[in-house]
Design a protein around this motif. Sequence first.
Motif, mmCIF file in Angstrom:
data_model
loop_
_atom_site.group_PDB
_atom_site.id
_atom_site.type_symbol
_atom_site.label_atom_id
_atom_site.label_comp_id
_atom_site.label_asym_id
_atom_site.label_seq_id
_atom_site.Cartn_x
_atom_site.Cartn_y
_atom_site.Cartn_z
ATOM 1 N N PHE A 181 -1.667 50.158 19.880
ATOM 2 C CA PHE A 181 -3.048 49.964 19.648
ATOM 3 C C PHE A 181 -3.674 49.164 18.593
ATOM 4 N N GLN A 182 -2.939 48.542 17.857
ATOM 5 C CA GLN A 182 -3.991 47.511 16.737
ATOM 6 C C GLN A 182 -4.951 46.044 17.545
ATOM 7 N N MET A 183 -4.273 46.127 18.748
ATOM 8 C CA MET A 183 -4.847 45.520 19.056
ATOM 9 C C MET A 183 -5.657 44.465 20.657
ATOM 10 N N GLY A 184 -6.919 43.796 20.443
ATOM 11 C CA GLY A 184 -7.551 43.921 21.915
ATOM 12 C C GLY A 184 -6.405 43.524 22.624
ATOM 13 N N ARG A 185 -7.584 43.765 23.914
ATOM 14 C CA ARG A 185 -7.291 43.499 25.144
ATOM 15 C C ARG A 185 -8.323 43.804 26.288
ATOM 16 N N GLU A 186 -8.139 42.460 26.938
ATOM 17 C CA GLU A 186 -8.473 41.939 27.848
ATOM 18 C C GLU A 186 -8.072 41.173 29.034
ATOM 19 N N ILE A 187 -8.594 41.222 30.066
ATOM 20 C CA ILE A 187 -8.344 41.267 31.451
ATOM 21 C C ILE A 187 -8.667 39.564 31.945
ATOM 22 N N ARG A 188 -7.752 38.696 32.564
ATOM 23 C CA ARG A 188 -7.351 37.568 32.986
ATOM 24 C C ARG A 188 -6.769 37.241 34.129
ATOM 25 N N PHE A 189 -7.081 36.867 34.997
ATOM 26 C CA PHE A 189 -6.539 36.693 36.235
ATOM 27 C C PHE A 189 -6.101 35.096 36.635
ATOM 28 N N ASP A 190 -6.543 34.723 35.714
ATOM 29 C CA ASP A 190 -6.292 32.501 35.597
ATOM 30 C C ASP A 190 -3.953 32.848 34.770
ATOM 31 N N PHE A 238 -4.514 35.105 19.402
ATOM 32 C CA PHE A 238 -4.887 35.377 18.073
ATOM 33 C C PHE A 238 -6.044 34.946 18.131
ATOM 34 N N LYS A 239 -7.410 35.590 17.939
ATOM 35 C CA LYS A 239 -8.506 35.486 18.657
ATOM 36 C C LYS A 239 -9.161 36.299 17.869
ATOM 37 N N GLY A 240 -10.134 36.341 16.616
ATOM 38 C CA GLY A 240 -11.259 36.840 16.946
ATOM 39 C C GLY A 240 -10.758 37.892 14.918
ATOM 40 N N ALA A 241 -9.408 37.009 14.628
ATOM 41 C CA ALA A 241 -9.104 37.907 13.314
ATOM 42 C C ALA A 241 -8.431 38.859 13.463
ATOM 43 N N LYS A 242 -7.708 38.465 15.062
ATOM 44 C CA LYS A 242 -6.951 39.497 15.108
ATOM 45 C C LYS A 242 -5.928 38.860 16.277
ATOM 46 N N TYR A 243 -4.877 39.391 16.795
ATOM 47 C CA TYR A 243 -4.330 39.741 18.025
ATOM 48 C C TYR A 243 -4.787 40.227 19.725
ATOM 49 N N VAL A 244 -4.709 39.138 20.215
ATOM 50 C CA VAL A 244 -4.771 39.760 21.584
ATOM 51 C C VAL A 244 -4.369 40.078 23.121
ATOM 52 N N ILE A 245 -3.790 41.611 23.165
ATOM 53 C CA ILE A 245 -2.785 41.252 24.693
ATOM 54 C C ILE A 245 -3.472 40.770 25.699
ATOM 55 N N TYR A 246 -3.435 39.649 26.888
ATOM 56 C CA TYR A 246 -4.259 39.916 28.022
ATOM 57 C C TYR A 246 -3.896 40.206 28.909
ATOM 58 N N PHE A 247 -4.096 41.266 29.947
ATOM 59 C CA PHE A 247 -2.995 41.156 31.703
ATOM 60 C C PHE A 247 -3.390 40.786 32.410
ATOM 61 N N ASN A 248 -3.031 40.774 33.343
ATOM 62 C CA ASN A 248 -3.168 39.504 34.558
ATOM 63 C C ASN A 248 -3.212 40.952 35.765
ATOM 64 N N PRO A 249 -4.225 41.189 36.140
ATOM 65 C CA PRO A 249 -4.008 42.936 36.680
ATOM 66 C C PRO A 249 -2.806 42.543 38.091
ATOM 67 N N ILE A 250 -3.205 41.988 38.586
ATOM 68 C CA ILE A 250 -2.150 41.660 40.221
ATOM 69 C C ILE A 250 -0.720 41.413 39.820
ATOM 70 N N ILE A 251 -0.422 40.654 38.740
ATOM 71 C CA ILE A 251 0.574 40.418 38.160
ATOM 72 C C ILE A 251 1.243 41.887 37.922
ATOM 73 N N PHE A 252 0.388 42.787 37.224
ATOM 74 C CA PHE A 252 1.258 43.054 36.174
ATOM 75 C C PHE A 252 1.140 44.722 37.053
ATOM 76 N N LEU A 253 -0.403 45.219 37.570
ATOM 77 C CA LEU A 253 0.596 45.812 38.624
ATOM 78 C C LEU A 253 1.056 46.145 39.692
ATOM 79 N N GLN A 254 2.320 44.795 39.859
ATOM 80 C CA GLN A 254 3.578 44.916 40.719
ATOM 81 C C GLN A 254 4.216 45.837 40.103
#
Length: 468
Positions: free
Chosen positions: A71-80, A89-105
């Motif tokens: 809930f506390q983490m930032g979220r971003e999409i990264r295809f790379d 760690f970005k902008g004073a918080k942890y950020v979790i990144y998702f690659n939809p092509i792999i994650f959605l499998q």
Amino acid sequence: MESYFEKLKKELYIKADKIVNSSAMFKALRASEKFDVDIPKDFEEEFFKLIDKVNLSLMEEKDNFYGYFLFQMGREIRFDISTPTGINFKGAKYVIYFNPIIFLQLNIKQMESTIKHEIHHVLSMHLIRAKELKGKFSTLAINLAMDIVVNQYLNNLPPYAITLKGINLKYELNLEPYNTFEYYAENIQNVLNVLEEDDEGEEDDSWGEDTDSGFDPEKTHDLWDENESIDEKMLKDFTEKFISNAEKGTIPLYLEGMISALRKSKGELPWNLYLKRLMGTVESNKKKTITRRNRRQPNRLDLRGELRNHKAEIAVAIDISGSISDEEFKQAIKEVLAIVKNYNHEITIIECDKEVKRAYKAKNINDIKERCSSGGGTRFTPVFEYANSKNINLLVYFTDGKGEDKLQVKPRGYKVLWVISGRGDKLSLKEPYGVVKKLSKVEVKDTIVDMKDVRNDGYSMNNQEPIF
């Protein structure tokens, strides 16, 4: 009947595939260092709605600590990125990144596990610890070791996930379960060194059952190279804040001991322990070889491969203007040599005051010469002029801190650690171009990783009892 979640997942995968135009183009793009994709706002909103459903599923589990943490983490999409998820760690918080092509499998349980996987890296302080070992072990060995550690506590992993069993089979090892990150890194590196020196055989680059996933263990934590500059204490403070907010949920038993130990480890590291940590980040020099193809571009026969030379040039500058006593000098040199020798690096002693008086190589305490007599006064610039003319990887400068307020030359291509003597107060330079520590007599522990040491450090959950 197909569930709403599965239907949404399929629709999002089709849209994601269209965003990158085709799987073939995606693979070509993924091979580059980094690329930008225009992500439609509606796709982003729908994708994060799916993530909300995964988070809700985590909240409904017994160990809902993970749900509160997410809930506390930032979220971003990264295809790379080459994994379903990534962390930074970005902008004073942890950020979790998702690659939809792999994650959605993945199915929903596998999605949960990949999120837990990233949170385990955070709680294990791997963002800091991986940098400490970077000069000692290869990126592949470090990545495999970290993933072995965290995946031993997770179920429902993707088929290509790095596991202890898989690594033991792939490299014909017999690594023990629930051991330390450093233990796994060292043993894997030993095997990789043998494979690298064997010109007759070719290493199998396939991982797990799903070879079309795009998973590449050597790139799994490339995101961390983009990490904002932040010291260990600050990162610990932010991590503890995230943990405190997540404690509304139930903490898994195997995380309780690690979290408790992390909270007890406070304060700034003394200079010698900081140097010990810093040594792991020093890049060893590499030598070119015609017997191996270039690892990144194997089809380019005109490019020469590289072998790790496992030696870095460490310079230790000693201010001999009278600011450091003989006792401080001898104790400091002993500790530096004890730390450096474990990394097989070369050390150069530089004696200086307002100029460089003498520079010589030293391998052990018997090589240390009696200090030159000083002409009085201190200037820092001559040492940096000398270091800039040599192939230096790290400069450790012992001084009382009294000198110029500005260097006439900037350090080029090496790290700097200032150690202020017990008689000194602070460094006179307005811009030190490195970390400043205070000289104090602190016992240097043996560098061999011990199970008890790791538990006391509180950086890892590696030594918790196995959960059956």
